[in-house]
Design a protein around this motif. Structure first.
Motif, PDB file in Angstrom:
ATOM      1  N   GLU A 124       7.199   6.019  -3.528  1.00 36.26           N
ATOM      2  CA  GLU A 124       7.944   7.206  -4.570  1.00 36.26           C
ATOM      3  C   GLU A 124       8.447   6.723  -5.879  1.00 36.26           C
ATOM      4  O   GLU A 124       8.375   7.179  -6.826  1.00 36.26           O
ATOM      5  N   ALA A 125       8.803   5.511  -5.990  1.00 38.03           N
ATOM      6  CA  ALA A 125       9.190   4.014  -7.265  1.00 38.03           C
ATOM      7  C   ALA A 125       8.097   4.628  -8.418  1.00 38.03           C
ATOM      8  O   ALA A 125       8.972   5.059  -9.257  1.00 38.03           O
ATOM      9  N   ALA A 144       0.726  -1.402   0.201  1.00 39.58           N
ATOM     10  CA  ALA A 144      -0.765  -0.075   0.135  1.00 39.58           C
ATOM     11  C   ALA A 144       0.649   1.161  -0.261  1.00 39.58           C
ATOM     12  O   ALA A 144       2.461   1.033  -0.485  1.00 39.58           O
ATOM     13  N   ALA A 145       0.036   2.761   0.547  1.00 35.95           N
ATOM     14  CA  ALA A 145       0.977   3.614   0.080  1.00 35.95           C
ATOM     15  C   ALA A 145       1.082   5.381   1.186  1.00 35.95           C
ATOM     16  O   ALA A 145       0.498   4.940   2.294  1.00 35.95           O
ATOM     17  N   ALA A 146       0.784   6.108   0.534  1.00 38.23           N
ATOM     18  CA  ALA A 146       0.984   7.051   1.244  1.00 38.23           C
ATOM     19  C   ALA A 146      -0.391   8.087   1.563  1.00 38.23           C
ATOM     20  O   ALA A 146      -0.965   7.104   0.898  1.00 38.23           O
ATOM     21  N   VAL A 180      12.655  -0.302 -11.191  1.00 39.96           N
ATOM     22  CA  VAL A 180      12.865  -0.082  -9.422  1.00 39.96           C
ATOM     23  C   VAL A 180      12.855  -1.490  -8.454  1.00 39.96           C
ATOM     24  O   VAL A 180      13.116  -2.416  -8.858  1.00 39.96           O
ATOM     25  N   THR A 181      13.104  -0.654  -7.621  1.00 37.22           N
ATOM     26  CA  THR A 181      13.694  -1.519  -5.943  1.00 37.22           C
ATOM     27  C   THR A 181      12.383  -2.045  -5.561  1.00 37.22           C
ATOM     28  O   THR A 181      11.619  -0.687  -4.902  1.00 37.22           O
ATOM     29  N   LEU A 182      12.457  -2.989  -5.513  1.00 41.57           N
ATOM     30  CA  LEU A 182      10.662  -3.874  -4.828  1.00 41.57           C
ATOM     31  C   LEU A 182      10.750  -3.531  -3.492  1.00 41.57           C
ATOM     32  O   LEU A 182      11.770  -3.785  -2.965  1.00 41.57           O
ATOM     33  N   GLY A 210       3.347   1.870   2.203  1.00 37.36           N
ATOM     34  CA  GLY A 210       4.198   2.752   1.829  1.00 37.36           C
ATOM     35  C   GLY A 210       3.920   3.001   0.125  1.00 37.36           C
ATOM     36  O   GLY A 210       4.840   3.047  -0.462  1.00 37.36           O
ATOM     37  N   PHE A 211       2.833   2.822   0.141  1.00 39.75           N
ATOM     38  CA  PHE A 211       2.133   2.671  -0.900  1.00 39.75           C
ATOM     39  C   PHE A 211       1.393   3.624  -1.912  1.00 39.75           C
ATOM     40  O   PHE A 211       0.942   4.574  -0.133  1.00 39.75           O
ATOM     41  N   ALA A 212       1.594   3.990  -2.969  1.00 28.62           N
ATOM     42  CA  ALA A 212       0.903   5.645  -2.547  1.00 28.62           C
ATOM     43  C   ALA A 212      -0.690   5.449  -3.077  1.00 28.62           C
ATOM     44  O   ALA A 212      -1.167   4.289  -3.644  1.00 28.62           O
TER      45      ALA A 212
END
Length: 358
Positions: free
Chosen positions: A122-123, A19-21, A111-113, A145-147
């Motif tokens: 961010e990626a 997930a994300a921010a 990208v680094t997963l 930590g996902f968008a």
């Protein structure tokens, strides 16, 4: 006892990962909504309580992992692989010739997963997407930590969650959800005709299988007018991931609820462990598994190069099963998940369960 590999990510044709921010713009806009509409547009797609309008086809698509290949496979089936700028989905094998290789050739965005093997916030934003696809809303959850969908909207990117993925509960998923995914993507990319062609072909193939199974059942029942597939009990099928551990018991990767039950029903079978859990998977002891009558075995291969060997070991471990006595098993990979190829799983299972029908 069979050995099993632990997994950090929950699977299932439709299961989730990350997930994300946070944050949002006061007036979200999108490249897909900016400027004059292209021919065939605008189109509006309702998705998880959001109405998203497209004025042209997206051309920078990012596919989140989601422990699925539904989205990337659907894009490829629709001839849209050239729109993908980063794909995090992979399975390594497929019932569709060439599909696994085609997925492997897609760009990854370099990208680094993260630890969930998915694209962090961010990626993802740095990839400058105009559409992001996720199997479930978990792929847009800020806690991991996902968008978020709002954040993506703020940088002019649309987002889409596949059918039954809005609440992260894939236990209600059916083959019709695979058709909805194809049709939604068809509308978004203005290739509705391709989507309808795929849906029509799948429906016809499944209907043909169902008709053959029903005719075979009637013949066995003496061809009486009322005898159908229900005239005799549908075989009990165990659907299990090979060498996979998802819980604390000996058998924690047994499919209980979800799209596989619909696939089994269309193939003339029934899930032997449907009553064992209300969720996608049952986490069972060896004793519970041994006490259940299993007429046939479907092994789903995920990152296991020897799924047939696993099936044979399992039948050897439970010699009392009718499946073991008849050596009745088959191996599947992506076709039993949400995606464009459920008809292949239906036919392969039906041929195992009802060989006289073919």
């Amino acid at each position: 006892m069979l050995t099993r590999r632990p997994v950090a990510v929950t699977l299932a044709g439709a299961l989730c990962l990350a997930a994300a921010a946070c944050g949002a713009s006061p007036e979200p806009t999108s490249r897909a909504a900016a400027g004059a509409a292209a021919p065939g547009y605008p189109v509006t797609v309702d998705n998880c309580g959001r109405s998203t309008t497209y004025t042209k086809a997206p051309d920078r698509v990012v596919v989140m992992n989601g422990a699925s290949v539904a989205e990337v496979s659907s894009l490829l089936a629709l001839g849209l692989g050239d729109r993908v700028v980063a794909n995090a989905q992979s399975y390594g094998m497929s019932e569709v010739p060439g599909r696994a290789e085609a997925i492997k050739k897609l760009p990854t965005g370099d990208v680094t997963l993260n630890d969930a093997y998915d694209i962090p916030r961010e990626a993802l934003i740095g990839l400058n997407p105009d559409l992001v696809l996720s199997t479930t809303s978990y792929g847009f959850d800020a806690k991991n930590g996902f968008a978020t969908r709002d954040e993506l909207e703020a940088v002019q990117a649309r987002s889409y969650v596949s059918p039954q993925g809005c609440d992260q509960d894939t236990s209600r998923m059916t083959v019709d959800d695979s058709y909805t995914l194809l049709r939604d993507l068809g509308r978004i990319f203005h290739v509705d005709d391709r989507a309808e062609k795929l849906v029509k072909a799948s429906r016809e193939r499944i209907a043909d299988v169902e008709a053959k199974v029903e005719a075979n059942a009637k013949a066995k029942a003496g061809a009486t007018a009322g005898a159908a597939a229900g005239g005799e009990k549908a075989p009990n099928v165990m659907v299990v991931f090979s060498n996979m551990s998802m819980g604390g018991n000996d058998f924690s990767s047994i499919a209980a609820q979800g799209i596989w039950n619909d696939v089994l029903a269309k193939a003339g079978g029934a899930n032997a462990f449907a009553s064992a859990s209300g969720t996608s998977f049952a986490d069972l002891s060896k004793e519970k598994v041994a006490a259940t009558s299993v007429d046939a075995l479907v092994v789903i291969a995920y990152n296991d190069p020897h799924p047939a060997a696993y099936a044979r070991e399992l039948l050897k471990e439970f010699p009392q099963w009718p499946a073991a006595k008849n050596n009745r098993y088959t191996v599947l990979s992506d076709s039993i998940y949400l995606g464009p190829s459920n008809d292949l799983a239906v036919e392969k299972i039906a041929r195992m369960l009802h060989p006289d029908a073919f």
